[in-house]
Motif scaffolding. Structure first.
Motif, PDB file in Angstrom:
ATOM      1  N   LYS A   2     -50.469  -4.198  24.172  1.00 41.02           N
ATOM      2  CA  LYS A   2     -50.197  -2.754  24.358  1.00 41.02           C
ATOM      3  C   LYS A   2     -49.306  -2.207  23.241  1.00 41.02           C
ATOM      4  CE  LYS A   2     -50.697  -2.747  29.395  1.00 41.02           C
ATOM      5  NZ  LYS A   2     -50.084  -2.375  30.689  1.00 41.02           N
ATOM      6  N   GLN A   3     -49.665  -2.514  22.008  1.00 42.69           N
ATOM      7  CA  GLN A   3     -48.860  -2.102  20.863  1.00 42.69           C
ATOM      8  C   GLN A   3     -49.262  -0.719  20.355  1.00 42.69           C
ATOM      9  OE1 GLN A   3     -48.041  -5.393  17.907  1.00 42.69           O
ATOM     10  NE2 GLN A   3     -49.768  -6.335  18.980  1.00 42.69           N
ATOM     11  N   GLY A   4     -48.266   0.063  19.958  1.00 44.04           N
ATOM     12  CA  GLY A   4     -48.553   1.383  19.404  1.00 44.04           C
ATOM     13  C   GLY A   4     -47.353   1.981  18.692  1.00 44.04           C
ATOM     14  N   TYR A  60     -47.402  -6.867  13.187  1.00 41.60           N
ATOM     15  CA  TYR A  60     -47.354  -6.216  14.500  1.00 41.60           C
ATOM     16  C   TYR A  60     -46.441  -4.995  14.471  1.00 41.60           C
ATOM     17  CZ  TYR A  60     -49.841  -9.919  17.103  1.00 41.60           C
ATOM     18  OH  TYR A  60     -50.781 -10.778  17.610  1.00 41.60           O
ATOM     19  N   HIS A  61     -46.353  -4.345  15.619  1.00 44.37           N
ATOM     20  CA  HIS A  61     -45.588  -3.101  15.742  1.00 44.37           C
ATOM     21  C   HIS A  61     -44.138  -3.235  15.285  1.00 44.37           C
ATOM     22  CE1 HIS A  61     -43.191  -4.108  19.465  1.00 44.37           C
ATOM     23  NE2 HIS A  61     -44.071  -5.076  19.458  1.00 44.37           N
ATOM     24  N   TRP A  86     -56.779  -3.370  23.904  1.00 42.21           N
ATOM     25  CA  TRP A  86     -55.404  -2.956  23.580  1.00 42.21           C
ATOM     26  C   TRP A  86     -54.392  -3.701  24.437  1.00 42.21           C
ATOM     27  CZ3 TRP A  86     -52.859   0.321  27.319  1.00 42.21           C
ATOM     28  CH2 TRP A  86     -51.570   0.738  26.940  1.00 42.21           C
ATOM     29  N   TYR A 103     -50.267   7.555  25.497  1.00 47.17           N
ATOM     30  CA  TYR A 103     -50.922   7.630  24.188  1.00 47.17           C
ATOM     31  C   TYR A 103     -51.819   8.867  24.126  1.00 47.17           C
ATOM     32  CZ  TYR A 103     -49.577   2.790  23.020  1.00 47.17           C
ATOM     33  OH  TYR A 103     -48.887   1.636  22.713  1.00 47.17           O
ATOM     34  N   THR A 141     -44.940   0.795  22.201  1.00 51.46           N
ATOM     35  CA  THR A 141     -45.464  -0.460  22.724  1.00 51.46           C
ATOM     36  C   THR A 141     -45.035  -0.641  24.178  1.00 51.46           C
ATOM     37  OG1 THR A 141     -45.438  -1.484  20.536  1.00 51.46           O
ATOM     38  CG2 THR A 141     -45.444  -2.972  22.436  1.00 51.46           C
ATOM     39  N   TRP A 190     -53.031  -1.213  18.277  1.00 51.64           N
ATOM     40  CA  TRP A 190     -53.525  -2.559  17.999  1.00 51.64           C
ATOM     41  C   TRP A 190     -54.622  -2.902  18.986  1.00 51.64           C
ATOM     42  CZ3 TRP A 190     -49.266  -0.874  15.870  1.00 51.64           C
ATOM     43  CH2 TRP A 190     -48.804  -1.448  14.682  1.00 51.64           C
ATOM     44  N   ASP A 203     -41.619   3.757  18.737  1.00 51.49           N
ATOM     45  CA  ASP A 203     -42.430   2.593  19.081  1.00 51.49           C
ATOM     46  C   ASP A 203     -42.820   2.734  20.545  1.00 51.49           C
ATOM     47  OD1 ASP A 203     -43.489   0.097  19.689  1.00 51.49           O
ATOM     48  OD2 ASP A 203     -42.080  -0.994  18.417  1.00 51.49           O
ATOM     49  N   ASN A 232     -44.187 -10.014  14.038  1.00 49.00           N
ATOM     50  CA  ASN A 232     -43.163  -9.081  14.503  1.00 49.00           C
ATOM     51  C   ASN A 232     -42.000  -8.984  13.528  1.00 49.00           C
ATOM     52  OD1 ASN A 232     -43.964  -8.000  17.184  1.00 49.00           O
ATOM     53  ND2 ASN A 232     -44.140 -10.181  17.663  1.00 49.00           N
TER      54      ASN A 232
END
Length: 273
Positions: free
Chosen positions: A263-265, A156-157, A258, A182, A175, A195, A173, A139
């Protein structure tokens, strides 16, 4: 005496009539003020002057409900696919970022971005059994060596977001948001870095090590891809490891992986025109 009494009655009658006329005039003015929304002020002199009301009349407007945008049942984006191999064996995240940036019109390649990527250069310390005791935090920045000439892990995000933001100011972000969000982003025509794991399954093995900002639990199966499509049963991914474009993966299975990885994005918003 009778003449005086008659005169008094006439005089009294005139005053009574005058009073009634005055009262009816005042009532008419007040009624007009009520009807028109104007107030009246009565001064000591008895003059009636209009005063501008501070209360505006209420305008009744019929509520028109905004049309609800129904989410598309399926969507697909034609985004470029970039392979992380052979140069970046641990570079799935930066390669996924490369695909997203190239899709947005930013002319950058994976090697350039790998050099610009934030890094956590905390050296690794091992336990007596060879497991990791202390290392960097993804992170903060990329942990280890992205080329895997030495031990390498990933990012990571939170570590990758500043680089995306530097090239796309409208970066967001996402997440922790729902996967529906999404899909809505893909339906708008914008891919999402997501992720997951290498085989798109919940990790069967977790590892934990301490970092400069606290302990981290993760999996060496950690992976990042570009979400470019979905339908009712599947998602479609540009996978930097296999180099496959619009790779079909079972949606329920993918969402589980995910969620397991936090729950990263990362994605971006279209500018408002």
């Amino acid at each position: 005496m009778r003449i005086i009494w008659q005169g008094l009655k006439v005089t009294f009658g005139m005053f009574l009539v005058a009073g009634l006329v005055f009262a009816s005039s005042v009532f008419a003015v007040l009624l007009y003020a009520k009807a028109t929304g104007k107030e009246q002020a009565f001064f000591a002199s008895g003059t009636v002057l209009p005063v501008k009301s501070s209360i505006k009349p209420v305008q009744v407007i019929e509520a028109t409900p905004k049309p609800v945008r129904e989410k598309l049942k399926s969507a697909m984006i034609d985004a470029p696919v970039v392979k992380q191999l052979p140069e970046l064996p641990a570079g799935c995240e930066i390669t996924s970022l490369t695909m997203l940036l190239q899709f947005s019109g930013v002319n950058k390649n994976k090697i350039e971005l790998a050099h610009e990527m934030p890094k956590d250069n905390t050296p690794v310390s091992l336990n007596t059994d060879g497991s990791i005791a202390y290392w960097g935090n993804p992170n903060t920045g990329f942990v280890g060596d992205v080329t895997r000439n030495q031990r390498g892990f990933g990012i990571y995000h939170a570590g990758l977001f500043p680089l995306l933001k530097a090239y796309i100011p409208s970066a967001i972000d996402v997440t922790g948001e729902s996967f529906d969000m999404y899909e809505e982003q893909v339906a708008r025509g914008i891919p999402v870095i997501v992720w997951t794991t290498i085989d798109y399954n919940i990790p069967y093995k977790w590892v934990t090590w301490d970092t400069p900002i606290g302990p981290l639990q993760t999996s060496f199966a950690e992976h990042a891809v570009l979400l470019v499509g979905y339908d009712e049963d599947n998602v479609y991914l540009n996978d930097p490891l296999s180099g496959k474009k619009q790779l079909k993966v079972n949606k329920a299975q993918f969402i589980e992986s995910w969620a397991a990885m936090g729950k990263q994005g990362l994605t971006y918003l279209l500018p408002i025109k």
